[in-house]
Write an enzyme that holds these catalytic residues in place. Structure first.
Site, short mmCIF file in Angstrom:
data_model
loop_
_atom_site.label_atom_id
_atom_site.label_comp_id
_atom_site.label_asym_id
_atom_site.label_seq_id
_atom_site.Cartn_x
_atom_site.Cartn_y
_atom_site.Cartn_z
N ASP A 1 0.84 -1.20 0.00
CA ASP A 1 0.00 0.00 0.00
C ASP A 1 0.88 1.25 0.00
O ASP A 1 1.92 1.28 0.67
CB ASP A 1 -0.85 -0.03 1.28
CG ASP A 1 -1.94 1.01 1.28
OD1 ASP A 1 -2.74 1.03 0.33
OD2 ASP A 1 -2.00 1.81 2.24
N GLU B 1 1.99 -0.34 -4.97
CA GLU B 1 1.10 0.75 -5.41
C GLU B 1 1.96 2.01 -5.33
O GLU B 1 2.16 2.58 -4.27
CB GLU B 1 -0.10 0.86 -4.47
CG GLU B 1 -1.07 1.94 -4.89
CD GLU B 1 -1.88 2.51 -3.73
OE1 GLU B 1 -2.95 3.06 -3.98
OE2 GLU B 1 -1.42 2.42 -2.57
C1 BGC Z 1 -5.53 2.10 -0.67
C2 BGC Z 1 -6.75 2.79 -0.18
C3 BGC Z 1 -6.47 3.28 1.23
C4 BGC Z 1 -5.22 4.15 1.27
C5 BGC Z 1 -4.72 4.34 2.66
C6 BGC Z 1 -4.57 3.26 -0.77
O1 BGC Z 1 -3.56 3.06 -1.50
O2 BGC Z 1 -5.70 1.45 -1.88
O3 BGC Z 1 -7.88 1.97 -0.18
O4 BGC Z 1 -7.54 4.04 1.66
O5 BGC Z 1 -4.18 3.56 0.55
O6 BGC Z 1 -4.19 3.17 3.19
#
Ligand code: BGC
Length: 579
Positions: free
Chosen positions: A205, A262
Site C-alpha cells: 500500500d 502501489e
Molecule cells: C488504498 C486505499 C487506502 C489508502 C490508505 C490506498 O492506497 O488502496 O484503499 O484508503 O491507501 O491506506
C-alpha cells in the site's frame, strides 16, 4: 519466466466477497467456500485487501494488529485453511501490506499518546508541537489525501491540548516514522510471520509513502487539497532502503516471495527506481485505468507501459479497476471530456460524475478487459468486474462509510459504490452473499438491480460477461504466449488499433463505425467481446474488441507499406487447426 510476469490476479475485497457466517460482512470462510468459483474463472492468484484486526475507519487500511486476523473475518486458523485450500487449487495468495500508517488503536500509538512529548514511544510516529501562540495551528500546511489537514491534535494525559500527529490519510491512520529503527525491525517480523504461514507475496500500500522530508517544512507548491502534489510527503530516497531489506527477506524463502507496489509517482523515471533487481518485482500500471475511452489515449498508455518494461526488464501489473475507483462499466458509460487534464491519482479518478449509459459501459468494459488480458505482463482484476457490475450511486447517505465521504461532509461520494457485496444468486440472503439463516443485512445495502447481475444467472448464459471472462482467461495463452513481445499493427480505420503478440492479434474498436479487418489476415480462430457477433469474424463492431489467430502473420510493422512480407504462422495452435 517467473509466475508473476504473466499472472491473472483477482483482487478480493474480502468484506464484500462472500459472507460465511451470516452477519452481513464477508469473511475468510466465505471466501474459502467460494474458491472453486475463482478456480473456474482461471485466476493464478488472489490479492486480499487488508484482513488484519482494524477498527475499520478505512476498511482495514487502519491496522491495529499486524499479526492477527480481524475477528469479523475469522481467525488465523481460517486464514491457514484459506491458504492451504488455495494452494491445493494452484492459486497463490497475496496479502496487503500497509506500512505507511497503522490505526490509532494500534498498541504503539496508544502507548505514544500515553507516554508524552519527547518519549521513545512518540518517536515511532511523527509527533510535533503546533504553531501559533498556544500551539493551536498544525505544524505545517500539509493536506491529507482524504481532505483536510494532515495533522490532528491530541489531548495529553492531563487533559490539556497537546502535540499534533501526522496522518497522510484519515486521522485514524497515524503515519509511522520510518527513520525509527524499531519500526523497521517490527515490519521485518510482520513479513516473516505471514511468509511463514505460506503467503506468496504482498501488495504494498502507498509504496511511495513511508518517508517524509525530514524537515517537515511547509509545502510551497500549489496543493489541490488531496495531498497528491506534495512531493515532500512521498517518494523520498530513503524508501528504497526498506525495499532492499524486504526483498532480501522475500528472497530468503523457497520459492521466493513477491512484491507488487502501489506506487504513485509523476513519471516512469521515478517508477523505475523502485523496479530494480533488489527492490520491488512489479508496480501497478494505473495508466490504462485513468484513460478516457479513446484509442490514442489507450494506445499511448500501452506504449508507455511496454517502454517501461523494456527499460526495467519487468512487465507492468495492468489494472482497469480496483477498490478505490468507480467501476469500469460506469466510467466507460459516462461522457468523458477528452480535453480535460488526466486525474493525477486514482482517488481523483473516482470522482467523476454524470449520467451513465450502462449498456454502453458494459460493451466497453468487455472490450477493455479483452485488451488488458492480451497485454504482456500481469493482469489484476477487481472482484465484480467479471460480472459487469456498475458503480452503485444509489446508496443511502446514512449507509456510506468511506472516510472520503465522511471527511468531505458528503461533497465527495468516495469509494463505497464499488465495494457493495457481490450478488451471487437472485434468491437467498443478501442475494446469496450471505449464508442461509442470516441475521445481518449486507454491510452496504445491495440495490435491487444487483439481482440482474448475479453469478448464478451469468454462469448459465454463454453470452454473459462472466462467461466471456472465463473464456478469455482460459484461452489467453493460446492466443498470446507469455513471453511474446507486443507489436502494433497499422489498421486503416480511425478510433481503433491492433497489436499482435506471437500468433495472436488483438483489435479494439473505440469508435462508432464497424472496423473491417483486412481479408489477407485469413482468420483461423476469433473471439469477440461482442455477444452479437455472428458469422463474419472480419468485422469488429463499435465499442468491442476481438482476438484473432491468423493463418499467416501480417507483415511486421516495420516492413515497408503494403509490400511487407507475409509469413507462415509459427504458432503450434495454428498448425493443429490448419486444413
Ligand atoms: C488504498 C486505499 C487506502 C489508502 C490508505 C490506498 O492506497 O488502496 O484503499 O484508503 O491507501 O491506506
Amino acid at each position: 519466466m517467473e509466475w508473476w510476469q504473466d499472472a491473472v490476479v483477482y483482487q478480493t475485497y474480502l468484506r464484500s466477497f462472500a459472507d460465511g457466517d451470516g452477519d452481513g460482512v464477508g469473511d475468510l470462510p466465505g471466501l474459502t467456500a467460494r474458491l472453486p468459483y475463482l478456480h473456474s474463472l482461471g485466476v493464478d492468484a488472489i490479492w486480499l485487501n487488508p484482513c488484519y484486526p482494524s477498527p475499520q475507519r478505512d476498511h482495514g487500511y487502519d491496522i491495529s494488529d499486524y499479526l492477527d486476523i480481524e475477528p469479523a473475518y475469522g481467525s488465523l486458523m481460517h486464514f491457514d485453511e484459506l491458504v492451504a485450500a488455495a494452494h491445493r487449487m494452484g492459486i497463490r495468495v497475496l496479502m496487503d501490506m500497509v506500512a505507511n500508517h497503522c490505526s490509532i488503536e494500534h498498541d504503539w500509538f496508544r502507548a505514544a499518546v500515553a507516554a508524552g512529548p519527547g518519549s521513545p514511544e512518540r518517536a515511532r510516529f511523527h509527533f510535533a508541537d503546533g504553531r501559533g501562540v498556544e500551539g493551536e495551528l498544525p505544524p505545517n500546511n500539509w493536506q491529507s489525501v482524504f481532505g483536510g489537514p494532515a495533522w490532528t491534535r491530541i489531548s495529553e494525559q492531563n487533559g490539556t491540548p497537546g502535540q499534533w500527529y501526522l496522518h497522510s490519510f484519515d486521522s485514524g491512520q497515524p503515519d509511522f516514522n520510518w527513520r525509527n529503527e524499531e519500526v523497521t525491525g517490527y515490519f521485518d517480523e510482520v513479513l516473516r510471520f505471514w511468509y511463514d504461514r505460506g503467503v506468496d507475496g504482498f501488495r504494498i500500500d502507498v509504496a511511495h509513502g513511508m518517508f517524509k522530508a525530514e524537515s517537515l517544512a511547509d509545502w510551497p507548491g500549489a496543493d489541490d487539497g488531496t495531498g497528491g502534489h506534495n512531493f515532500d510527503m512521498w517518494d523520498q530516497p530513503e524508501v528504497h532502503g526498506v525495499y532492499r531489506r524486504w526483498r532480501s527477506i522475500a528472497d530468503g524463502y523457497t520459492p521466493k516471495k513477491y512484491y507488487v507496489g502501489e506506487v504513485w509517482v509523476p513519471n516512469f523515471e521515478r517508477l523505475a527506481t523502485y523496479l530494480v533487481d533488489d527492490e520491488l518485482h512489479q508496480a501497478f500500471s494505473f495508466d490504462l485505468l485513468v484513460q478516457p475511452w479513446d484509442a490514442s489515449a489507450f494506445r499511448a498508455a500501452i506504449e508507455r507501459g511496454t517502454d517501461q518494461a523494456r527499460a526495467t526488464g519487468r512487465m507492468p501489473a495492468w489494472t482497469l479497476s480496483n477498490h478505490d475507483v468507480h467501476r469500469a462499466v460506469t466510467r466507460y458509460g459516462q461522457q468523458q471530456d477528452l480535453s480535460a487534464p488526466l486525474p493525477h491519482d486514482m482517488l481523483a479518478s473516482a470522482r467523476r460524475t454524470g449520467p451513465v449509459d450502462v449498456t454502453l459501459g458494459i460493451r466497453r468494459a468487455r472490450a477493455a478487459v479483452m485488451l488488458q488480458l492480451a497485454l504482456p505482463g500481469s493482469k489484476y482484476l477487481y472482484q465484480g468486474e467479471e460480472l459487469g457490475l456498475p458503480e452503485v450511486f444509489d446508496l443511502p447517505d446514512a449507509a456510506r462509510q468511506d472516510p472520503i465521504w465522511l471527511r468531505s461532509g458528503g461533497a465527495q461520494l468516495g469509494r463505497d459504490g464499488c465495494r457493495v457485496p457481490l450478488p451471487w444468486t437472485s434468491q437467498g440472503e443478501n442475494l446469496g452473499f450471505s449464508t442461509a439463516g442470516t441475521s445481518g443485512r449486507a454491510w452496504l445495502p445491495q440495490p435491487d438491480w444487483f439481482a440482474g447481475f448475479t453469478v448464478a444467472s451469468q454462469e448459465s448464459d454463454p453470452d454473459s460477461t462472466l462467461s466471456l471472462y472465463r473464456r478469455l482467461i482460459a484461452r489467453r495463452r493460446e492466443f498470446f504466449p507469455a513471453n511474446a513481445p507486443l507489436e502494433f499493427l497499422e489498421l486503416p480505420a480511425p478510433d481503433t488499433f491492433a497489436f499482435r503478440r506471437g500468433a495472436g492479434i488483438c483489435v479494439i474498436n473505440f469508435g462508432t463505425a464497424l472496423v473491417q479487418i483486412p481479408r489477407e489476415w485469413k482468420i483461423r480462430q476469433a473471439m469477440s467481446s461482442d455477444q452479437n457477433v455472428e458469422g463474419d469474424a472480419h468485422i469488429v463492431p463499435s465499442n468491442s474488441a476481438a482476438w484473432i489467430l491468423t493463418e499467416r502473420v501480417p507483415p511486421h510493422p516495420s516492413a515497408s507499406g503494403a509490400d511487407g512480407v507475409w509469413q507462415d504462422s509459427p504458432s503450434p495452435q495454428l498448425q493443429q487447426t490448419a486444413g
